[in-house]
Enzyme design. Structure first.
Site, PDB file in Angstrom:
ATOM      1  N   ARG A  54     -43.318  41.437  20.624  1.00  0.00           N
ATOM      2  CA  ARG A  54     -42.208  42.393  20.742  1.00  0.00           C
ATOM      3  C   ARG A  54     -40.866  41.745  20.398  1.00  0.00           C
ATOM      4  NH1 ARG A  54     -43.214  44.821  26.562  1.00  0.00           N
ATOM      5  NH2 ARG A  54     -43.911  42.693  26.908  1.00  0.00           N
ATOM      6  N   THR A  94     -30.695  53.626  39.381  1.00  0.00           N
ATOM      7  CA  THR A  94     -31.446  53.880  40.624  1.00  0.00           C
ATOM      8  C   THR A  94     -30.944  55.164  41.282  1.00  0.00           C
ATOM      9  OG1 THR A  94     -31.587  51.495  40.852  1.00  0.00           O
ATOM     10  CG2 THR A  94     -32.213  52.796  42.777  1.00  0.00           C
ATOM     11  N   CYS A  96     -36.434  41.337  26.589  1.00  0.00           N
ATOM     12  CA  CYS A  96     -35.447  41.175  27.672  1.00  0.00           C
ATOM     13  C   CYS A  96     -34.132  40.624  27.143  1.00  0.00           C
ATOM     14  CB  CYS A  96     -36.006  40.236  28.735  1.00  0.00           C
ATOM     15  SG  CYS A  96     -37.626  40.728  29.288  1.00  0.00           S
ATOM     16  N   VAL A 128     -39.456  37.313  36.332  1.00  0.00           N
ATOM     17  CA  VAL A 128     -40.479  36.313  36.016  1.00  0.00           C
ATOM     18  C   VAL A 128     -40.508  35.987  34.528  1.00  0.00           C
ATOM     19  CG1 VAL A 128     -41.953  36.776  37.977  1.00  0.00           C
ATOM     20  CG2 VAL A 128     -42.181  38.173  35.924  1.00  0.00           C
ATOM     21  N   LYS A 141     -29.530  41.573  37.235  1.00  0.00           N
ATOM     22  CA  LYS A 141     -30.587  41.389  36.227  1.00  0.00           C
ATOM     23  C   LYS A 141     -29.995  41.323  34.819  1.00  0.00           C
ATOM     24  CE  LYS A 141     -34.404  41.482  34.053  1.00  0.00           C
ATOM     25  NZ  LYS A 141     -35.555  40.633  34.207  1.00  0.00           N
ATOM     26  N   ASN A 147     -29.795  37.814  32.036  1.00  0.00           N
ATOM     27  CA  ASN A 147     -30.288  37.755  30.663  1.00  0.00           C
ATOM     28  C   ASN A 147     -29.149  37.689  29.638  1.00  0.00           C
ATOM     29  OD1 ASN A 147     -32.873  37.586  31.511  1.00  0.00           O
ATOM     30  ND2 ASN A 147     -33.451  39.681  31.034  1.00  0.00           N
TER      31      ASN A 147
HETATM   32  N1  SAJ Z   1     -34.979  30.959  23.259  1.00  0.00           N
HETATM   33  C1  SAJ Z   1     -34.317  30.123  22.373  1.00  0.00           C
HETATM   34  N2  SAJ Z   1     -33.792  28.972  22.870  1.00  0.00           N
HETATM   35  C2  SAJ Z   1     -33.892  28.632  24.177  1.00  0.00           C
HETATM   36  C3  SAJ Z   1     -34.556  29.500  25.063  1.00  0.00           C
HETATM   37  C4  SAJ Z   1     -35.093  30.660  24.567  1.00  0.00           C
HETATM   38  O1  SAJ Z   1     -34.220  30.388  21.178  1.00  0.00           O
HETATM   39  O2  SAJ Z   1     -33.399  27.556  24.527  1.00  0.00           O
HETATM   40  C5  SAJ Z   1     -35.554  32.207  22.735  1.00  0.00           C
HETATM   41  C6  SAJ Z   1     -37.076  32.291  22.878  1.00  0.00           C
HETATM   42  O3  SAJ Z   1     -37.728  31.629  21.830  1.00  0.00           O
HETATM   43  C7  SAJ Z   1     -37.288  33.786  22.854  1.00  0.00           C
HETATM   44  C8  SAJ Z   1     -36.056  34.303  23.565  1.00  0.00           C
HETATM   45  O4  SAJ Z   1     -35.101  33.276  23.530  1.00  0.00           O
HETATM   46  O5  SAJ Z   1     -37.309  34.275  21.546  1.00  0.00           O
HETATM   47  C9  SAJ Z   1     -36.287  34.724  25.001  1.00  0.00           C
HETATM   48  O6  SAJ Z   1     -37.113  33.780  25.649  1.00  0.00           O
HETATM   49  P1  SAJ Z   1     -36.810  33.251  27.128  1.00  0.00           P
HETATM   50  O7  SAJ Z   1     -37.839  32.253  27.471  1.00  0.00           O
HETATM   51  O8  SAJ Z   1     -35.413  32.817  27.228  1.00  0.00           O
HETATM   52  O9  SAJ Z   1     -36.874  34.546  28.003  1.00  0.00           O
HETATM   53  P2  SAJ Z   1     -37.957  35.708  28.243  1.00  0.00           P
HETATM   54  O10 SAJ Z   1     -37.509  36.890  27.458  1.00  0.00           O
HETATM   55  O11 SAJ Z   1     -39.341  35.269  28.081  1.00  0.00           O
HETATM   56  O12 SAJ Z   1     -37.723  35.957  29.812  1.00  0.00           O
HETATM   57  C10 SAJ Z   1     -36.415  36.216  30.269  1.00  0.00           C
HETATM   58  C11 SAJ Z   1     -36.150  35.338  31.505  1.00  0.00           C
HETATM   59  N3  SAJ Z   1     -34.738  35.429  31.858  1.00  0.00           N
HETATM   60  C12 SAJ Z   1     -33.972  34.332  32.036  1.00  0.00           C
HETATM   61  O13 SAJ Z   1     -34.397  33.219  31.862  1.00  0.00           O
HETATM   62  C13 SAJ Z   1     -32.555  34.571  32.449  1.00  0.00           C
HETATM   63  C14 SAJ Z   1     -37.034  35.798  32.668  1.00  0.00           C
HETATM   64  O14 SAJ Z   1     -36.718  35.098  33.848  1.00  0.00           O
HETATM   65  C15 SAJ Z   1     -36.850  37.303  32.896  1.00  0.00           C
HETATM   66  O15 SAJ Z   1     -37.690  37.768  33.945  1.00  0.00           O
HETATM   67  C16 SAJ Z   1     -37.235  38.013  31.625  1.00  0.00           C
HETATM   68  O16 SAJ Z   1     -36.324  37.591  30.592  1.00  0.00           O
HETATM   69  C17 SAJ Z   1     -37.109  39.510  31.861  1.00  0.00           C
HETATM   70  O17 SAJ Z   1     -38.154  40.146  32.097  1.00  0.00           O
HETATM   71  O18 SAJ Z   1     -35.994  40.007  31.886  1.00  0.00           O
END
Ligand code: SAJ
Length: 423
Positions: A345, A132, A272, A167, A218, A222
């Protein structure tokens, strides 16, 4: 302070829903994107991504004249930057890839040209700590006639803040409204202005901090999830070796009041969780040991699944000596990086499907209910319906737990279930 006109730079998975939220709250919104196809699609009242409720919101906002898209920035009272921050290719197999800030730099320089005294600029893109401040300097270089927080503190003409989006794809509209927001202004005045802007639609709490902490929040969220998923993925490999059902194990362990293990899968995908920890690791490689190991565990899971597929092929050939490899049909169920979305992606499922296509001389079938056409790199015949694949394939590889795959399973053939829904 009134934000009559709001500009959102980058109309992707975050920028477009955010633009639609402001527009549905009767603000004039100018969406800016370098991709003309995206701009034309939105101006036609349509969307180029899959996200529940977003299509109707954009259609209504465009029809009522609150949202228009353009390729070049125009004057506005507030600017939100939501452009991608991808990773650059790693220098060597063992080095951590570095973040690429060129999209932020070019967005900052292009909006700087139309800035006026009193404007607010918010960076939402996931960024390494310090971005930033860099962004504010890039804008100051273009506009020496305006003052910025790094030199004029609370008295600056332009307010600058970092406010990460948090989100979850698939639930974006609901989470944009309900999630708490971390607001990291470069000064107190910057934070106050940013809160006023978000309060146009955010019902969650807006919690104030500084820009550097907000950037690290952030990344931490993640990275924490990546480490937790790595634990689940490591467990799944251990359990496979010792003949224990990992999903039953996790279900039982999670009955403990202070244990909450996540779910294993074919790897971690998306733009992410699989990317953001590298923003920390690349900055402090000697200190971020656990995060680097988690990345390694999650990154190597697709290869482990491919080895399982090779083993299944070998087993079938041992059991039926009449069969040849090229007679075997392999079906991969799910290509998206997580359930019920069309987003490919960084998808581990897609990477596994690609490896199967490359290595297997027989028929490969891909089932992905959220996608009607693959890119030109793929043969159109690869994409088939669930019923065709489940009847015809000898090996069924479940990669994504889409709702469409639950409650029904192939009747014959070997199953490799990376998600535990066809047990
Ligand atoms: N996954 C697993 N096991 C789980 C949970 C997820 O294998 O128990 C995998 C999913 O299949 C996927 C990956 O992890 O391949 C990521 O999926 P996700 O649902 O964990 O996360 P994203 O990438 O869709 O969104 C995340 C979220 N971050 C957190 O939960 C800390 C979201 O809130 C963020 O806004 C987003 O990253 C972002 O934009 O950073």
């Amino acid at each position: 302070m009134s934000f009559e006109t709001i500009s959102v730079i980058g109309l992707g998975y975050i920028g477009l829903p955010t633009a639609a939220m402001f527009a549905s709250n009767q603000r004039q919104v100018i969406g800016v994107d370098v991709n003309k196809h995206v701009v034309d699609t939105i101006n036609a009242g349509k969307i180029h991504i899959v996200e529940p409720e977003l299509d109707l919101m954009v259609k209504e906002a465009v029809e009522k004249g609150f949202l228009k898209a353009t390729c070049s920035p125009q004057s506005a009272d507030a600017f939100l930057i939501a452009v991608p921050t991808p990773l650059l290719p790693a220098d060597s197999p063992n080095s951590t890839p570095q973040p690429d800030l060129t999209h932020i730099q070019s967005a900052a320089k292009s909006i700087a040209k139309v800035l006026k005294k009193g404007d607010l600029v918010i960076l939402e893109s996931t960024s390494p700590v310090g971005t930033t401040e860099k962004m504010s300097k890039w804008m100051a270089e273009v506009r020496p006639d305006l003052s910025f927080p790094q030199t004029h503190d609370e008295a600056s003409d332009i307010r600058v803040a970092y406010c990460p989006e948090r989100v979850l794809p698939g639930h974006v509209i609901r989470e944009l409204v309900n999630n708490d927001r971390v607001v990291g202004g470069m000064t107190g005045a910057c934070s106050t202005a940013a809160i006023e802007l978000y309060k146009l639609f955010v019902e969650g709490e807006c919690v104030v901090t500084n820009a550097r902490t907000a950037e690290m929040v952030k990344l931490t969220e993640n990275a924490s999830r990546d480490v937790s998923i790595a634990f689940a993925n490591e467990l799944s490999i251990i359990c496979d070796n010792i003949n224990v059902d990992v999903w039953e194990l996790i279900g039982l362990a999670n009955r403990h009041p202070r244990v909450n293990i996540l779910q294993p899968g074919p790897g971690v995908g998306g733009h992410c969780i699989a990317v953001d920890p590298c923003f920390i690791i690349s900055a402090v490689p000697h200190d971020a040991k656990l995060m680097a190991t988690a990345r390694h565990v999650n990154n190597s899971k697709p290869s482990w699944v491919v080895e399982k597929i090779k083993l299944a092929i070998a087993n079938i050939l041992i059991m039926d000596s009449e069969k040849t490899v090229s007679e075997l049909k392999i079906a991969c169920y799910g290509l998206a990086f997580k359930p019920n979305i069309d987003d490919l992606r960084e998808s581990p499922a897609l990477s596994i499907a690609d490896q199967v296509i490359d290595m297997h001389s027989g028929v490969v079938m891909l089932v992905e209910p959220n996608i009607s056409k693959l890119t030109e790199n793929y043969n159109d015949d690869l994409l088939v319906d669930f019923d065709v694949a489940s009847c015809e394939a000898d090996i069924h590889v479940l990669l994504v737990d889409h709702t469409e795959f639950k409650g029904r399973r192939p009747i014959a053939g070997q199953i490799i279930d990376t998600r535990g829904i066809w047990k």
